[in-house]
Design an enzyme around this catalytic site. Sequence first.
Site, PDB file in Angstrom:
ATOM      1  N   ASP A  35     -29.001  10.755 166.641  1.00  0.00           N
ATOM      2  CA  ASP A  35     -28.170  10.734 165.438  1.00  0.00           C
ATOM      3  C   ASP A  35     -28.363   9.452 164.646  1.00  0.00           C
ATOM      4  OD1 ASP A  35     -24.589  10.252 164.942  1.00  0.00           O
ATOM      5  OD2 ASP A  35     -26.146  10.942 163.561  1.00  0.00           O
ATOM      6  N   ASP A 219     -29.187  11.352 157.587  1.00  0.00           N
ATOM      7  CA  ASP A 219     -28.408  11.452 158.814  1.00  0.00           C
ATOM      8  C   ASP A 219     -28.793  12.687 159.620  1.00  0.00           C
ATOM      9  OD1 ASP A 219     -24.809  11.687 159.506  1.00  0.00           O
ATOM     10  OD2 ASP A 219     -26.591  11.608 160.788  1.00  0.00           O
TER      11      ASP A 219
HETATM   12  C1  LIG Z   1     -19.110   4.357 164.160  1.00  0.00           C
HETATM   13  C2  LIG Z   1     -18.827   5.702 163.560  1.00  0.00           C
HETATM   14  C3  LIG Z   1     -20.026   6.442 163.083  1.00  0.00           C
HETATM   15  C4  LIG Z   1     -20.898   5.562 162.215  1.00  0.00           C
HETATM   16  C5  LIG Z   1     -19.660   7.761 162.387  1.00  0.00           C
HETATM   17  N1  LIG Z   1     -20.837   8.488 161.987  1.00  0.00           N
HETATM   18  C6  LIG Z   1     -20.696   9.754 161.570  1.00  0.00           C
HETATM   19  O1  LIG Z   1     -19.633  10.343 161.549  1.00  0.00           O
HETATM   20  C7  LIG Z   1     -21.956  10.481 161.147  1.00  0.00           C
HETATM   21  C8  LIG Z   1     -22.628  11.103 162.375  1.00  0.00           C
HETATM   22  O2  LIG Z   1     -23.959  11.426 162.014  1.00  0.00           O
HETATM   23  C9  LIG Z   1     -21.925  12.369 162.879  1.00  0.00           C
HETATM   24  C10 LIG Z   1     -22.675  12.833 164.090  1.00  0.00           C
HETATM   25  C11 LIG Z   1     -22.152  14.170 164.651  1.00  0.00           C
HETATM   26  C12 LIG Z   1     -20.746  14.039 165.250  1.00  0.00           C
HETATM   27  C13 LIG Z   1     -20.288  15.329 165.941  1.00  0.00           C
HETATM   28  C14 LIG Z   1     -21.275  15.782 166.985  1.00  0.00           C
HETATM   29  C15 LIG Z   1     -22.672  15.951 166.437  1.00  0.00           C
HETATM   30  C16 LIG Z   1     -23.133  14.674 165.725  1.00  0.00           C
HETATM   31  N2  LIG Z   1     -21.973  13.360 161.801  1.00  0.00           N
HETATM   32  C17 LIG Z   1     -20.834  13.894 161.290  1.00  0.00           C
HETATM   33  O3  LIG Z   1     -19.719  13.706 161.742  1.00  0.00           O
HETATM   34  C18 LIG Z   1     -21.055  14.769 160.045  1.00  0.00           C
HETATM   35  C19 LIG Z   1     -20.096  15.914 159.956  1.00  0.00           C
HETATM   36  N3  LIG Z   1     -20.269  16.827 161.070  1.00  0.00           N
HETATM   37  C20 LIG Z   1     -21.238  17.764 161.077  1.00  0.00           C
HETATM   38  O4  LIG Z   1     -22.122  17.875 160.254  1.00  0.00           O
HETATM   39  C21 LIG Z   1     -21.160  18.700 162.270  1.00  0.00           C
HETATM   40  C22 LIG Z   1     -22.156  18.226 163.302  1.00  0.00           C
HETATM   41  C23 LIG Z   1     -21.972  18.961 164.589  1.00  0.00           C
HETATM   42  C24 LIG Z   1     -23.039  19.602 165.142  1.00  0.00           C
HETATM   43  C25 LIG Z   1     -22.923  20.275 166.360  1.00  0.00           C
HETATM   44  C26 LIG Z   1     -21.678  20.306 166.989  1.00  0.00           C
HETATM   45  C27 LIG Z   1     -20.591  19.658 166.424  1.00  0.00           C
HETATM   46  C28 LIG Z   1     -20.740  18.986 165.223  1.00  0.00           C
HETATM   47  N4  LIG Z   1     -21.449  20.065 161.824  1.00  0.00           N
HETATM   48  C29 LIG Z   1     -20.432  20.950 161.813  1.00  0.00           C
HETATM   49  O5  LIG Z   1     -19.325  20.630 162.184  1.00  0.00           O
HETATM   50  N5  LIG Z   1     -20.754  22.215 161.373  1.00  0.00           N
HETATM   51  C30 LIG Z   1     -19.786  23.293 161.483  1.00  0.00           C
HETATM   52  C31 LIG Z   1     -19.385  23.717 160.096  1.00  0.00           C
HETATM   53  C32 LIG Z   1     -20.642  24.150 159.333  1.00  0.00           C
HETATM   54  N6  LIG Z   1     -20.242  24.518 157.970  1.00  0.00           N
HETATM   55  C33 LIG Z   1     -21.654  22.996 159.284  1.00  0.00           C
HETATM   56  C34 LIG Z   1     -22.000  22.568 160.697  1.00  0.00           C
HETATM   57  C35 LIG Z   1     -18.815   7.434 161.147  1.00  0.00           C
HETATM   58  O6  LIG Z   1     -19.330   7.259 160.061  1.00  0.00           O
HETATM   59  N7  LIG Z   1     -17.502   7.426 161.356  1.00  0.00           N
HETATM   60  C36 LIG Z   1     -16.564   7.028 160.303  1.00  0.00           C
HETATM   61  C37 LIG Z   1     -15.523   8.107 160.105  1.00  0.00           C
HETATM   62  C38 LIG Z   1     -14.419   8.197 160.877  1.00  0.00           C
HETATM   63  N8  LIG Z   1     -13.459   9.143 160.715  1.00  0.00           N
HETATM   64  C39 LIG Z   1     -13.673  10.094 159.711  1.00  0.00           C
HETATM   65  C40 LIG Z   1     -12.680  11.211 159.539  1.00  0.00           C
HETATM   66  N9  LIG Z   1     -14.787  10.072 158.936  1.00  0.00           N
HETATM   67  C41 LIG Z   1     -15.708   9.083 159.172  1.00  0.00           C
HETATM   68  N10 LIG Z   1     -16.804   9.051 158.445  1.00  0.00           N
END
Ligand SMILES: CC[C@H](C)[C@H](NC(=O)C[C@H](O)[C@H](CC1CCCCC1)NC(=O)CCNC(=O)[C@H](Cc1ccccc1)NC(=O)N1CCC(N)CC1)C(=O)NCc1cnc(C)nc1N
EC number: 3.4.23.-
Length: 330
Positions: A35, A219
């Site tokens: 990721d 990302d």
């Molecule tokens: C140190 C924290 C770190 C940098 C964090 N980074 C991220 O969130 C980006 C990171 O790339 C994460 C990595 C994911 C996390 C879940 C598991 C799979 C990997 N990406 C996201 O959260 C983007 C949104 N989620 C997604 O894109 C997830 C990914 C996923 C895949 C498989 C199973 C479960 C989830 N996809 C879905 O939920 N999907 C279901 C719905 C469908 N329409 C699209 C696909 C952040 O910015 N957090 C700040 C943050 C906190 N709180 C909130 C509410 N927002 C925030 N941005």
Amino acid sequence: DTGSAAAIPINEVDIAYVTPVTIGTPPQTLMLDLDTGSSDLWVFSSLTPSNQVRGQEIYSPTKSSTSKLLSGHTWSIRYGDGSGSRGTVYTDNFTIGGLEVKSQAVQAALEVSSSFTQEQSLDGLVGLGFSALNTVRPSSQLTFFDNARPNLDEEVFTADLKYHATGSYDFGFIDSKKYAGNITYTAVQQSPGYWTHSLSGYSVGSGAFHASQISGISDTGTTLLYLPTAIVTAYYRQVQGAQNSQYYGGYVFPCSSTLPTFTFGIEGARFTIPASYINYTRISPTSTTCYGGLQSSSGLGINIFGDVALKAAFVVFSGTNPPRIGFAIK
Ligand SMILES: CC[C@H](C)[C@H](NC(=O)C[C@H](O)[C@H](CC1CCCCC1)NC(=O)CCNC(=O)[C@H](Cc1ccccc1)NC(=O)N1CCC(N)CC1)C(=O)NCc1cnc(C)nc1N
């Protein structure tokens, strides 16, 4: 040194990709999501309460002769989709595709949120963002890439994600067999820790190219492509029956619709996302309504060039100083 490993879609709509890694001695194999949007390497573990584990492989530090507790260190992370996890920290030998890092910080989960429990094909994450985003306290830890960098032939890793197929991540080299033509590089802004860069513009279908600097993050951990509302409405205006549904939380359209392609620019180069990538998924298995792979970023505060965009190119994440990101046709 170099390494090369598979990027395997975990379901039929490429919601995420996992890569086999080995941890410890003797090696324990887990399937992790590489990721570039985060910088924690965390895994389901023998410390994760059993009622939160549903089919995932776990890392057992006590079964590894090379594991060491990083005493007094903890971590806690929250992701953009509201999911999260927290736990404690070990160091151990960690290998991806033949590339080994000794004493890699491996964050063992003491608690995971329900969406992780439900995703049985995902045993954890390997953060490939900049180490500034790492959540381990009191001292933050380095990513696998930052630890490997001094030994890499070249300070790069590449992502070759594929539509409904297995792709690859390479470390330390650029495989010229995986792309055609030239790699176009553009500058990366590494603070606060994402691979942040600009697109040089976009076009919808065969329409004119609109030059404009669009800043966002590349990302691999985000499934879809999230862009400014003005661009997204211009796209779906070309789709019969498309609407921005409050109920489904985004643009939906009749699955039978003909979708245009979407082209984005990197400097002077142009990359076209096939319509099939944007016809992301049926909203339910029997529905004739489909959910788009291109959605508005207005609620996110940041544009995200997720897998829907990245799988249309061969992408080079260059850890040089200054860092840069490269895109090539494949
Ligand atoms: C140190 C924290 C770190 C940098 C964090 N980074 C991220 O969130 C980006 C990171 O790339 C994460 C990595 C994911 C996390 C879940 C598991 C799979 C990997 N990406 C996201 O959260 C983007 C949104 N989620 C997604 O894109 C997830 C990914 C996923 C895949 C498989 C199973 C479960 C989830 N996809 C879905 O939920 N999907 C279901 C719905 C469908 N329409 C699209 C696909 C952040 O910015 N957090 C700040 C943050 C906190 N709180 C909130 C509410 N927002 C925030 N941005």
